[in-house]
Design an enzyme around this catalytic site. Structure first.
Site, PDB file in Angstrom:
ATOM      1  N   PRO A  82       0.806  -1.304  -0.048  1.00 28.50           N
ATOM      2  CA  PRO A  82       0.078  -0.131  -0.011  1.00 28.50           C
ATOM      3  C   PRO A  82       0.908   1.261   0.077  1.00 28.50           C
ATOM      4  O   PRO A  82       1.946   1.287   0.621  1.00 28.50           O
ATOM      5  CB  PRO A  82      -0.723   0.034   1.258  1.00 28.50           C
ATOM      6  CG  PRO A  82      -0.019  -0.977   2.176  1.00 28.50           C
ATOM      7  CD  PRO A  82       0.601  -1.936   1.379  1.00 28.50           C
ATOM      8  N   MET A  83       0.479   2.145  -0.787  1.00 29.17           N
ATOM      9  CA  MET A  83       1.124   3.538  -0.937  1.00 29.17           C
ATOM     10  C   MET A  83       0.243   4.698  -1.127  1.00 29.17           C
ATOM     11  O   MET A  83      -0.246   4.636  -2.205  1.00 29.17           O
ATOM     12  CB  MET A  83       2.428   3.525  -1.983  1.00 29.17           C
ATOM     13  CG  MET A  83       3.441   2.340  -1.665  1.00 29.17           C
ATOM     14  SD  MET A  83       4.694   2.421  -2.930  1.00 29.17           S
ATOM     15  CE  MET A  83       3.950   1.110  -4.047  1.00 29.17           C
ATOM     16  N   VAL A  84       0.117   5.424  -0.349  1.00 30.89           N
ATOM     17  CA  VAL A  84      -0.546   6.762  -0.457  1.00 30.89           C
ATOM     18  C   VAL A  84      -0.252   7.336  -1.644  1.00 30.89           C
ATOM     19  O   VAL A  84       0.862   7.620  -1.841  1.00 30.89           O
ATOM     20  CB  VAL A  84      -0.381   7.598   0.885  1.00 30.89           C
ATOM     21  CG1 VAL A  84      -1.045   8.834   0.638  1.00 30.89           C
ATOM     22  CG2 VAL A  84      -1.242   7.036   1.999  1.00 30.89           C
ATOM     23  N   CYS A  92       1.297   2.891   9.962  1.00 25.83           N
ATOM     24  CA  CYS A  92       1.601   4.028   9.563  1.00 25.83           C
ATOM     25  C   CYS A  92       2.366   4.945  10.805  1.00 25.83           C
ATOM     26  O   CYS A  92       1.938   5.051  11.870  1.00 25.83           O
ATOM     27  CB  CYS A  92       0.490   4.859   8.723  1.00 25.83           C
ATOM     28  SG  CYS A  92       0.937   6.683   8.426  1.00 25.83           S
ATOM     29  N   LYS A 121      -1.885  -4.981   8.455  1.00 27.93           N
ATOM     30  CA  LYS A 121      -0.250  -4.623   8.009  1.00 27.93           C
ATOM     31  C   LYS A 121       0.553  -4.069   9.409  1.00 27.93           C
ATOM     32  O   LYS A 121      -0.190  -2.877   9.698  1.00 27.93           O
ATOM     33  CB  LYS A 121      -0.147  -3.648   6.979  1.00 27.93           C
ATOM     34  CG  LYS A 121       1.396  -3.400   6.450  1.00 27.93           C
ATOM     35  CD  LYS A 121       1.382  -2.949   5.308  1.00 27.93           C
ATOM     36  CE  LYS A 121       2.518  -2.467   4.652  1.00 27.93           C
ATOM     37  NZ  LYS A 121       3.140  -1.121   5.232  1.00 27.93           N
ATOM     38  N   ALA A 138       7.536  -1.622  -1.919  1.00 26.92           N
ATOM     39  CA  ALA A 138       6.966  -0.256  -1.992  1.00 26.92           C
ATOM     40  C   ALA A 138       7.942   0.349  -2.958  1.00 26.92           C
ATOM     41  O   ALA A 138       7.693   0.644  -4.090  1.00 26.92           O
ATOM     42  CB  ALA A 138       6.623   0.102  -0.560  1.00 26.92           C
TER      43      ALA A 138
HETATM   44  C1  LIG Z   1       5.033   6.573  -0.901  1.00 24.96           C
HETATM   45  C2  LIG Z   1       4.747   5.749   0.114  1.00 24.96           C
HETATM   46  C3  LIG Z   1       3.379   5.584   0.548  1.00 24.96           C
HETATM   47  C4  LIG Z   1       3.408   4.730   1.333  1.00 24.96           C
HETATM   48  N1  LIG Z   1       1.898   4.625   1.902  1.00 24.96           N
HETATM   49  C5  LIG Z   1       1.453   3.573   2.690  1.00 24.96           C
HETATM   50  C6  LIG Z   1       0.250   3.118   3.055  1.00 24.96           C
HETATM   51  O1  LIG Z   1      -0.673   3.988   2.323  1.00 24.96           O
HETATM   52  N2  LIG Z   1      -0.191   2.185   3.712  1.00 24.96           N
HETATM   53  C7  LIG Z   1       0.829   1.542   4.425  1.00 24.96           C
HETATM   54  O2  LIG Z   1       0.595   0.609   5.262  1.00 24.96           O
HETATM   55  N3  LIG Z   1       2.075   1.723   4.127  1.00 24.96           N
HETATM   56  C8  LIG Z   1       2.609   2.782   3.351  1.00 24.96           C
HETATM   57  N4  LIG Z   1       3.838   2.902   2.934  1.00 24.96           N
HETATM   58  C9  LIG Z   1       4.723   2.010   3.478  1.00 24.96           C
HETATM   59  C10 LIG Z   1       5.037   0.984   2.429  1.00 24.96           C
HETATM   60  O3  LIG Z   1       3.700   0.093   2.419  1.00 24.96           O
HETATM   61  C11 LIG Z   1       6.000   0.003   2.918  1.00 24.96           C
HETATM   62  O4  LIG Z   1       5.577  -0.684   4.490  1.00 24.96           O
HETATM   63  C12 LIG Z   1       7.361   0.543   3.518  1.00 24.96           C
HETATM   64  O5  LIG Z   1       7.703   1.481   2.266  1.00 24.96           O
HETATM   65  C13 LIG Z   1       8.576  -0.325   3.401  1.00 24.96           C
HETATM   66  O6  LIG Z   1       8.610  -1.215   2.317  1.00 24.96           O
HETATM   67  P1  LIG Z   1       9.696  -0.966   0.995  1.00 24.96           P
HETATM   68  O7  LIG Z   1      11.061  -1.322   1.911  1.00 24.96           O
HETATM   69  O8  LIG Z   1       9.482  -2.051   0.122  1.00 24.96           O
HETATM   70  O9  LIG Z   1       9.819   0.342   0.692  1.00 24.96           O
HETATM   71  C14 LIG Z   1       4.056   3.786   2.034  1.00 24.96           C
HETATM   72  C15 LIG Z   1       5.399   4.062   1.473  1.00 24.96           C
HETATM   73  C16 LIG Z   1       5.551   4.883   0.595  1.00 24.96           C
HETATM   74  C17 LIG Z   1       7.126   4.938  -0.017  1.00 24.96           C
END
Ligand SMILES: Cc1cc2nc3c(=O)[nH]c(=O)nc-3n(C[C@H](O)[C@H](O)[C@H](O)COP(=O)(O)O)c2cc1C
Length: 408
Positions: A81-83, A164, A203, A288
């Protein structure tokens, strides 16, 4: 609810809402559902009947959790998930390049229940957009349930954001700050598990203390959580580049849980996926940040950053980020989303290219209103300037892929 249908989807399906101050394409709204999405999510043959308003035994719930996961094809490669970034066109692009499931961006449950404009702009899907996790932040079980009911026909899990760590989540009392109020978390999970026909997933982040993390995860399972995604960092470890995800902690959670568990953190290219699955024993992984730069990650492509310094012999994969951006823009033309999301993806996918020719980025930044024509021209200008930064694949990719059963 803005639900789009891939086969009939086009810009003409979308209403254009015009601001009183002159109009902004960010306010484009999509039409009402064109029809119910195909595919059941709730009915599982041969298992205890769905009992959305009652209580299943612990054993039955665990059995159902696995049956559901298996029915979805046991997806391993998942868009986190990514906002503002895991919206429908981006999910569709990642699915085209190997992602087997995806999360929506976090949706705010209260605003979702109250505001039609928020719902239609922030949640769009189509029948090809499955398996799908719809994620909410919440701190009130009744409001969460009301929001979840609106999306349950269109998704495979309703997910609760318990991870978050941002200031806005502290102020709003949701996300990782609910780790300070576990009875509330428990009541939200129970509320969804006992009232929805679609399973609830969560999550989470790690507690600093190992025992606390294990107890937390077990509490969620006991409350009715059917799938747990574990981001291997604590609430204070906000910077993913600075803090490596703790895969051993994820393994410890996996070892005590009876429901499917997913790992999140430090999935930068396909070989990380393989290592993470082996080291943690989880069912699948979420990626992400790396996917934002390289939406073809799950198809075995890697950016130049992960070529230098690696022992692997890599070759030009005959695909680059500009190709992917063009494909993304085409998805956006079919599935309209706010321009702020599109702008963000342009910067992420072409970041390396802009570093070579920053004037093209300056022109993009100077453009307060974007058009597809302008964005396709950005790509053409970079190409005309001679920029091409390939995505790479491992030289032995075909053999390795088939030997390990990894789909591309
Ligand atoms: C741009 C962005 C937006 C994110 N938005 C959310 C979100 O809406 N919900 C959530 O649970 N995590 C969110 N995250 C966290 C990611 O889902 C993830 O847990 C975190 O980036 C670690 O994963 P990675 O090491 O692959 O980046 C966001 C991360 C990024 C970079």
């Amino acid at each position: 609810m803005a639900i789009q249908n891939l086969t009939s989807s086009s810009s003409s399906n979308c209403n254009v809402a015009v601001n009183q101050d002159g109009g902004d394409d960010d306010d484009r709204l999509c039409s009402e559902p064109q029809g119910e999405p195909e595919g059941e999510t709730a009915h599982l043959d041969g298992l205890p009947a769905p009992n959305p308003n009652g209580y299943l035994s612990r054993e039955s719930r665990i059995e159902r959790a696995w049956a559901h996961w298996k029915k979805l094809g046991q997806p391993k490669f998942i868009v986190a998930p990514m906002v503002d970034n895991s919206e429908l066109p981006f999910r569709m692009l990642c699915r085209k390049y190997g992602a087997q499931a995806a999360y929506t961006p976090m949706l705010h449950s209260r605003i979702f229940t109250e505001t039609e404009k928020y719902r239609s702009q922030e949640f769009t899907t189509c029948k090809e957009d499955r398996p799908l996790f719809v994620q909410f932040c919440a701190n009130d079980p009744d409001i969460l349930l009301e929001a979840a009911r609106r999306v349950e026909p269109y998704c495979d899990y309703v997910d609760i954001n318990l991870g978050c760590p941002q200031r806005i989540a502290r102020r709003g009392n949701y996300g990782a700050f609910l780790m300070d109020n576990l009875p509330l978390v428990k009541s939200m999970v129970e509320k969804l598990a006992n009232n929805l026909s679609v399973p609830v997933s969560c999550k989470i982040r790690l507690f600093a203390n190992f025992e606390d993390t294990i107890n937390y995860a077990k509490m969620l399972e006991d409350a009715g959580c059917a799938l747990l995604a574990v981001h291997g960092r604590t609430r204070d470890e906000k910077d993913g580049k600075k803090f490596r995800a703790n895969w051993s902690a994820i393994k410890a959670v996996r070892d005590v849980m009876r429901i499917p568990v997913l790992a999140n953190g430090n999935i930068r290219y396909m070989e990380d996926v393989q290592s993470c699955l082996e080291e943690t024993g989880v069912e699948g992984v979420l990626s992400a940040e790396s996917l934002l730069e390289n939406p073809a990650l799950f198809a075995g492509y890697r950016t130049v950053k992960w070529v230098s310094g690696s022992d692997d012999i890599c070759v030009d994969g005959k695909l680059d980020q500009a190709d992917l951006l063009v494909e993304y823009l085409k998805f956006c033309e079919s599935y309209p989303v706010p321009w702020r999301m599109i702008r963000s993806h342009v910067h992420k996918m072409l970041g390396d290219w802009f570093r070579v020719h920053p004037t093209v980025r300056d022109d993009l930044n100077a453009q307060s209103k974007l058009t597809f024509e302008f964005l396709y021209d950005v790509v053409n200008r970079l190409r005309d300037l001679g920029v091409r930064i390939p995505l790479y694949v491992k030289d032995s990719r075909v053999e390795r892929v088939s030997a390990n059963g990894f789909a591309t």
